[in-house]
Structures are given as C-alpha cells and as structure tokens.
Design an enzyme around this catalytic site. Structure first.
Site, PDB file in Angstrom:
ATOM      1  N   LYS A   9      12.084 -12.014  39.119  1.00 43.35           N
ATOM      2  CA  LYS A   9      10.765 -12.458  39.557  1.00 43.35           C
ATOM      3  C   LYS A   9      10.357 -13.747  38.843  1.00 43.35           C
ATOM      4  O   LYS A   9      10.974 -14.138  37.845  1.00 43.35           O
ATOM      5  CB  LYS A   9       9.757 -11.335  39.330  1.00 43.35           C
ATOM      6  CG  LYS A   9      10.063 -10.104  40.187  1.00 43.35           C
ATOM      7  CD  LYS A   9       9.081  -8.980  39.941  1.00 43.35           C
ATOM      8  CE  LYS A   9       9.419  -7.770  40.816  1.00 43.35           C
ATOM      9  NZ  LYS A   9       8.480  -6.661  40.592  1.00 43.35           N
ATOM     10  N   TYR A  49       8.586  -6.312  51.025  1.00 43.64           N
ATOM     11  CA  TYR A  49       7.647  -5.291  50.549  1.00 43.64           C
ATOM     12  C   TYR A  49       6.824  -4.671  51.676  1.00 43.64           C
ATOM     13  O   TYR A  49       5.730  -4.156  51.430  1.00 43.64           O
ATOM     14  CB  TYR A  49       6.730  -5.901  49.486  1.00 43.64           C
ATOM     15  CG  TYR A  49       7.456  -6.231  48.206  1.00 43.64           C
ATOM     16  CD1 TYR A  49       7.936  -5.222  47.376  1.00 43.64           C
ATOM     17  CD2 TYR A  49       7.673  -7.550  47.826  1.00 43.64           C
ATOM     18  CE1 TYR A  49       8.609  -5.513  46.205  1.00 43.64           C
ATOM     19  CE2 TYR A  49       8.347  -7.856  46.646  1.00 43.64           C
ATOM     20  CZ  TYR A  49       8.808  -6.830  45.848  1.00 43.64           C
ATOM     21  OH  TYR A  49       9.470  -7.127  44.684  1.00 43.64           O
ATOM     22  N   PHE A  57      -2.270  -2.779  45.594  1.00 42.24           N
ATOM     23  CA  PHE A  57      -1.592  -3.830  44.827  1.00 42.24           C
ATOM     24  C   PHE A  57      -0.842  -4.835  45.704  1.00 42.24           C
ATOM     25  O   PHE A  57      -0.312  -5.823  45.203  1.00 42.24           O
ATOM     26  CB  PHE A  57      -0.618  -3.208  43.816  1.00 42.24           C
ATOM     27  CG  PHE A  57       0.468  -2.376  44.452  1.00 42.24           C
ATOM     28  CD1 PHE A  57       1.643  -2.963  44.917  1.00 42.24           C
ATOM     29  CD2 PHE A  57       0.316  -1.004  44.583  1.00 42.24           C
ATOM     30  CE1 PHE A  57       2.644  -2.207  45.506  1.00 42.24           C
ATOM     31  CE2 PHE A  57       1.313  -0.229  45.170  1.00 42.24           C
ATOM     32  CZ  PHE A  57       2.479  -0.838  45.628  1.00 42.24           C
ATOM     33  N   ARG A  85      19.902   0.157  38.151  1.00 44.15           N
ATOM     34  CA  ARG A  85      18.617   0.840  37.936  1.00 44.15           C
ATOM     35  C   ARG A  85      18.513   1.321  36.489  1.00 44.15           C
ATOM     36  O   ARG A  85      17.444   1.263  35.885  1.00 44.15           O
ATOM     37  CB  ARG A  85      18.453   2.014  38.903  1.00 44.15           C
ATOM     38  CG  ARG A  85      18.592   1.682  40.371  1.00 44.15           C
ATOM     39  CD  ARG A  85      17.515   0.879  40.987  1.00 44.15           C
ATOM     40  NE  ARG A  85      16.220   1.518  40.887  1.00 44.15           N
ATOM     41  CZ  ARG A  85      15.081   0.924  41.190  1.00 44.15           C
ATOM     42  NH1 ARG A  85      15.078  -0.324  41.608  1.00 44.15           N
ATOM     43  NH2 ARG A  85      13.942   1.544  41.084  1.00 44.15           N
ATOM     44  N   ASN A 112       6.966  -7.004  36.280  1.00 41.37           N
ATOM     45  CA  ASN A 112       8.018  -6.291  35.548  1.00 41.37           C
ATOM     46  C   ASN A 112       9.383  -6.978  35.611  1.00 41.37           C
ATOM     47  O   ASN A 112      10.407  -6.346  35.435  1.00 41.37           O
ATOM     48  CB  ASN A 112       8.109  -4.843  36.026  1.00 41.37           C
ATOM     49  CG  ASN A 112       8.476  -4.731  37.494  1.00 41.37           C
ATOM     50  OD1 ASN A 112       8.855  -5.707  38.135  1.00 41.37           O
ATOM     51  ND2 ASN A 112       8.374  -3.530  38.020  1.00 41.37           N
ATOM     52  N   HIS A 115      13.525  -6.964  40.387  1.00 42.10           N
ATOM     53  CA  HIS A 115      13.566  -5.995  41.481  1.00 42.10           C
ATOM     54  C   HIS A 115      15.030  -5.704  41.769  1.00 42.10           C
ATOM     55  O   HIS A 115      15.863  -6.609  41.751  1.00 42.10           O
ATOM     56  CB  HIS A 115      12.910  -6.566  42.743  1.00 42.10           C
ATOM     57  CG  HIS A 115      13.192  -5.764  43.968  1.00 42.10           C
ATOM     58  ND1 HIS A 115      12.390  -4.713  44.357  1.00 42.10           N
ATOM     59  CD2 HIS A 115      14.205  -5.831  44.879  1.00 42.10           C
ATOM     60  CE1 HIS A 115      12.895  -4.184  45.471  1.00 42.10           C
ATOM     61  NE2 HIS A 115      13.999  -4.843  45.798  1.00 42.10           N
ATOM     62  N   GLU A 126      17.473  -5.464  52.384  1.00 39.82           N
ATOM     63  CA  GLU A 126      16.913  -6.482  51.496  1.00 39.82           C
ATOM     64  C   GLU A 126      17.779  -7.735  51.362  1.00 39.82           C
ATOM     65  O   GLU A 126      17.254  -8.852  51.393  1.00 39.82           O
ATOM     66  CB  GLU A 126      16.651  -5.875  50.113  1.00 39.82           C
ATOM     67  CG  GLU A 126      15.559  -4.829  50.133  1.00 39.82           C
ATOM     68  CD  GLU A 126      15.361  -4.101  48.828  1.00 39.82           C
ATOM     69  OE1 GLU A 126      14.382  -3.350  48.723  1.00 39.82           O
ATOM     70  OE2 GLU A 126      16.184  -4.277  47.895  1.00 39.82           O
TER      71      GLU A 126
END
Length: 147
Positions: A9, A49, A57, A85, A112, A115, A126
């Site tokens: 990000k 998303y 959010f 993950r 965070n 992704h 994705e």
C-alpha cells in the site's frame, strides 16, 4: 506451484519498506513472477474492494489506496497463499504476531501496509485487475532445489 497476488500500500512505499517486505518473502523461498510500481486508479480500487462497498470504512480505504504509489506483485511457491498470510500477519496490527510485517510495521487496520489474496479464487480475480497474463514471467529460482 501456487500463486498469489500481493500489493504494498502507499504507506509501505512512502515509508521505504518495499525492500524489507520483499526481502521477507524472498528469504522464505517465495518467487516474484510479476512486479510493478503504479498509482492505483479509483476504478481498480473499487473493483478490488467491491465486496466492502457500503461499509463504513469503504470510502476512506479507496481514498487511501489511491493516494500514492503502490507495488503490485504476483508471487509463487508451494502453499504460497497460506505462507504469505502467515508472513504478513493479521489485518489488525494489534492482533498480528510479533515478527510479522503488520505486527512490526503497521499502524492501523486500514493503513496496514499490505494486501494479499486470501484464496485461489480471490487471486484469480485480483491479479487480473493489475496484470495481464503476458506480464507473468516464469523462471527457475535456485532455492527450488531445496523445496
């Protein structure tokens, strides 16, 4: 071999954490088969998303991920979805384990740093938002001898 989609990000890029994050993947024998630096468009963010549309959010998330450059990649290894993950940790940095990327570097749930696809089905959906199949490079990684 299994593949997954990952993107760093804008705050990971701005904080100079790209190399550190990629290093953690490579140290685990994860092979990068596609990589690009780009500015995510609003259209790409909304498609990525779409399952969160209407949630409280959502707008802040779209604004955040389109507010700076990102690093998008496709990575490959046996059980790579599960492995990635584990390396990145829980979405909530307060719940992410010590030694995980989010546990060490993330500040909030939205910001965070990273992704990653959570399933083969989501990977298939994705990665196509950011990559064409001809951008995926297949090559031999020396560490494959150890797998």
């Amino acid at each position: 071999m299994e593949r997954t989609f990952v993107y760093l990000k804008p705050n990971a890029v701005r904080r100079g954490l790209v190399g550190e994050i990629i290093k953690r993947f490579e140290q685990r024998g994860i092979k990068i088969v596609a990589l690009k630096l780009l500015w995510m468009s609003k259209q790409q963010a909304e498609k990525l998303y779409e399952m969160h549309k209407g949630k409280s959010f959502y707008n802040d998330l779209i604004d955040f991920v389109t507010g700076g450059p990102i690093v998008a990649m496709i990575v490959e290894a046996p059980r790579v979805i599960e492995m990635v993950r584990h390396i990145i940790g829980d979405t909530d940095p307060l719940k992410a384990g010590t030694g995980t990327i989010r546990g060490e570097f993330a500040l909030t749930i939205t910001k965070n740093l990273i992704h990653a696809s959570d399933s083969k089905e989501n990977f298939e959906r994705e990665y196509k938002i950011f990559f064409s199949d001809d951008e995926i490079i297949d090559y031999y990684l020396d560490v494959q001898d150890d797998i």
